[in-house]
Design an enzyme around this catalytic site. Structure first.
Site, PDB file in Angstrom:
ATOM      1  N   SER A 215       0.821  -1.192   0.000  1.00  0.00           N
ATOM      2  CA  SER A 215       0.000   0.000   0.000  1.00  0.00           C
ATOM      3  C   SER A 215       0.869   1.261   0.000  1.00  0.00           C
ATOM      4  CB  SER A 215      -0.953  -0.061   1.199  1.00  0.00           C
ATOM      5  OG  SER A 215      -2.053   0.773   1.012  1.00  0.00           O
ATOM      6  N   ASP A 439      -9.193  -4.181  -6.075  1.00  0.00           N
ATOM      7  CA  ASP A 439      -8.691  -3.548  -4.849  1.00  0.00           C
ATOM      8  C   ASP A 439      -9.410  -2.216  -4.671  1.00  0.00           C
ATOM      9  OD1 ASP A 439      -7.204  -2.106  -2.925  1.00  0.00           O
ATOM     10  OD2 ASP A 439      -5.326  -3.032  -3.541  1.00  0.00           O
ATOM     11  N   HIS A 467      -7.616  -5.758  -0.714  1.00  0.00           N
ATOM     12  CA  HIS A 467      -6.428  -4.902  -0.737  1.00  0.00           C
ATOM     13  C   HIS A 467      -5.220  -5.746  -0.365  1.00  0.00           C
ATOM     14  CE1 HIS A 467      -4.121  -1.273  -0.495  1.00  0.00           C
ATOM     15  NE2 HIS A 467      -3.882  -1.408   0.790  1.00  0.00           N
TER      16      HIS A 467
END
Length: 498
Positions: A215, A439, A467
Site C-alpha cells: 500500500s 482492490d 487490498h
C-alpha cells in the site's frame, strides 16, 4: 482520497491502505534530490535487545536507529527510528535483511511485524525480517494531536456533509497537531523516510536494500529506488500507489473502488446457500444498510457508554471491504446493528481507527494526515472537497462523504513539497509491482502506472477482491514473490494470477 480509507488488514498481514493527494495526475519535474550528499555513509552500530512487552521466546529483537531530524542539518538534532527484527532461521543460507513497510501512511511496522511475522515464515528462513515505525509514527516520535477521548469524538464526526462543521473539525484538528506536535511536522514526509531507509540499510550491514512494501509502502519503496537506485536490491511493491495522482482525483477513484467492493459484497451475501440476513436481493440488502446508516445519522446510538454515529458505521463498512475474509464479520455486525446492537460495527471501526483494548489509540489517525500533507503542495479546500462528495453521492451514498476529508491539507500548519511524487528508479535492479483487479483502496489502474514509472519494474496481476495480493493464499502470487525475493527469479512480464 479521504483519510477514512487507509487502515487495512490483508489476510493475516496487517497492512494499511494508502492515499496520496490532488486533483488529477500531476507532472513532476524529474529533479532528483541528492540524498547521498546529506547522509552519513558510515554505518552506525545498532544495539539489539529485548522488545518491551514481548516475551523473548517470540524471537524478536528491537533497536533504535538515530537519523537527522532535518537532513539539511545532518549534524543537528536527531530522531530515533524504532526497529524490530526476527533473525533468519536458516543462518547458513541467510541472504540478509528484508525490510517491510506495511502501509498507512502512519502504520506501526513494529506492532504489525509482532502480529504478522508468522505469515512470512517462508521468507524468514533466509531473511532477517525487519520492520520499523517511520518518523512521526508511534515509537518514532509519534505525532499525537488529540488525547484518546478527543480523538474518539473526532473520528465519530469527521467527515461532515455540513461545510461549516467540516471546516471547524479540520481546523481544530490541525491546530491541535501544530500545538502538540509542531516540532516534527515539517520533517515527516516520504522523502525523509526514504533517506531513513538508506541509513537503515547501512546500519543493517546490507549492500543493497531488500524490501517488501504494501500500500503506502509501495510509494516509500518506489521513492527509495528513485533516490538510491544503486543500493536497491530485491524489491516487491504490493497494492501499488501512483504518487502522481492528485488528492481529489484519488478521492473520486477510491470512492468508486469502495462502492464496487461493497456491491460485490452484497452480491456474495445474497448468493449464500443459507441466504443473506440483510435482504433477499442486493437491492433489498442495500436498502437495509442505508436505512441503518440514515437512522444513525438522525439519531446516533450507544454501545455501552460509547456513541455510534453514521460515520462510525460507514467506517466499519469500509474497514471490512479491505479483505474478503472480513465480509462475514461485516454481515454479522450489520445484522446485529439493525437489531440495535452496535458492538460489531464499533469493533470494526475501532480496528480502522487504531484503537487499543485499553481505550488508547495508536498515532495512525494523526500521523497519517501529517505525512500526506507533507507529501504534496496541493491544498484543496472544504468547498472543493465537498463538491466531489456531492458529485458522487447518488452513485455511492455510503462513501461519497469521505471526499470531504481531502480538505485537511488546506488548513495544515506546514507546507508540503512535491519531490516525493517523481518516480523513475532508473538504474535500479528489477522491481516487482503487484496489483489486485478489485482492490478498493489502491485501484488496479495504479499498478501498471507505477510499473511504467519505475522503468525496470514488472507487473504481476491478481484477479480478485481486496487490498493486497501476497499472503491471500494464491499460490501463483506467493510463488512469484517468494521466488524473486529468495532466488532472484524475476516473474515473467505480464504475469496474471487467477
Amino acid at each position: 482520497m479521504s483519510r477514512k480509507f487507509r487502515h487495512i488488514a490483508i489476510s493475516g498481514v496487517v497492512a494499511l491502505a494508502v492515499m496520496s493527494c490532488g486533483a488529477g495526475r500531476t507532472e513532476i519535474s524529474p529533479t532528483r534530490v541528492d540524498g547521498a550528499s546529506t547522509i552519513d555513509p558510515s554505518p552506525q552500530s545498532l544495539k539489539w535487545g529485548a522488545c518491551e512487552g514481548v516475551p523473548s521466546s517470540a524471537g524478536f529483537q528491537c533497536a533504535t536507529l538515530k537519523v537527522p531530524l532535518d537532513y539539511a542539518k545532518p549534524s543537528g538534532e536527531t530522531v530515533g527510528i524504532a526497529l524490530v527484527r526476527r533473525p533468519a532461521t536458516d543462518k547458513k543460507n541467510r541472504i540478509g535483511s528484508l525490510v517491510f513497510n506495511f502501509g498507512g501512511p502512519g502504520g506501526s511496522g513494529v506492532s504489525t511485524l509482532f502480529d504478522a511475522a508468522g505469515a512470512f515464515s517462508t521468507l524468514n528462513k533466509r531473511y532477517d525480517l525487519v520492520s520499523f515505525d517511520p518518523r512521526g509514527v508511534d515509537r518514532s516520535s509519534g505525532i499525537r494531536c488529540l488525547n484518546s477521548a478527543e480523538l474518539e469524538r473526532y473520528l465519530a464526526r469527521e467527515p461532515s456533509s455540513d461545510t461549516v462543521e467540516e471546516t471547524h473539525l479540520l481546523t481544530q484538528f490541525a491546530k491541535a497537531c501544530e500545538q502538540n506536535a509542531g516540532h516534527i511536522l515539517p520533517y515527516v514526509g516520504t522523502l525523509n523516510a526514504a533517506r531513513d531507509l538508506e541509513v537503515m540499510r547501512a546500519a543493517l550491514g546490507d549492500e543493497r536494500l531488500n524490501y517488501l512494501g504494501f500500500s503506502y509502502g509501495t510509494h516509500l519503496g518506489a521513492l527509495y529506488a528513485t533516490q538510491f537506485p544503486k543500493h536497491t536490491g530485491r524489491m516487491v511493491l504490493d497494492s501499488a500507489l501512483d504518487p502522481s495522482v492528485g488528492m481529489l482525483d484519488t478521492a473520486r477513484t477510491q470512492i468508486k473502488g469502495f462502492q464496487k467492493a461493497y456491491e460485490n459484497y452484497l452480491t456474495a451475501c445474497v448468493k449464500q446457500p443459507h441466504g443473506c440476513p440483510l435482504g433477499k436481493t442486493t437491492a433489498a440488502a442495500n436498502a437495509a444498510v442505508l436505512k441503518l446508516i440514515d437512522g444513525l445519522q438522525a439519531h446516533p446510538a450507544k454501545s455501552g457508554d460509547r456513541e455510534v454515529t453514521a460515520t462510525v458505521a460507514r467506517t466499519a463498512v469500509a474497514q471490512a471491504l479491505y479483505s474478503q475474509m472480513a465480509w462475514p464479520l461485516l454481515t454479522e455486525a450489520l445484522e446485529q446493528g439493525m437489531k440495535g446492537n452496535m458492538a460489531g460495527l464499533l469493533a470494526l471501526a475501532d480496528q480502522y481507527g487504531g484503537r487499543q483494548p485499553d481505550g488508547t489509540y495508536s498515532t495512525l489517525q494523526m500521523s497519517l494526515p501529517a505525512i500526506l500533507c507533507a507529501d504534496t503542495t496541493e491544498r484543496p479546500n472544504v468547498e472543493e472537497a465537498e463538491k466531489v462528495a456531492r458529485e458522487l453521492k447518488d452513485r455511492s451514498p455510503i462513501f461519497a462523504i469521505t471526499a470531504a476529508s481531502s480538505a485537511i491539507c488546506s488548513v495544515w500548519p506546514v507546507p508540503g513539497e512535491n519531490t516525493n511524487r517523481h518516480i523513475d528508479a532508473s538504474g535500479a535492479n528489477p522491481i516487482v509491482v503487484v496489483g489486485v483487479t478489485h482492490d478498493p483502496a489502491t485501484p488496479y489502474e495504479w499498478a501498471p502506472r507505477l510499473t511504467q514509472q519505475l522503468r525496470s519494474a514488472v507487473l504481476v496481476t491478481l484477479k480478485g477482491e481486496g487490498h493486497g495480493a501476497y499472503g491471500q493464499n494464491n499460490p501463483c502470487v506467493d510463488n512469484a514473490v517468494n521466488s524473486y525475493l529468495l532466488e532472484g527469479k524475476v516473474p515473467p512480464k505480464g504475469l496474471i494470477c487467477g
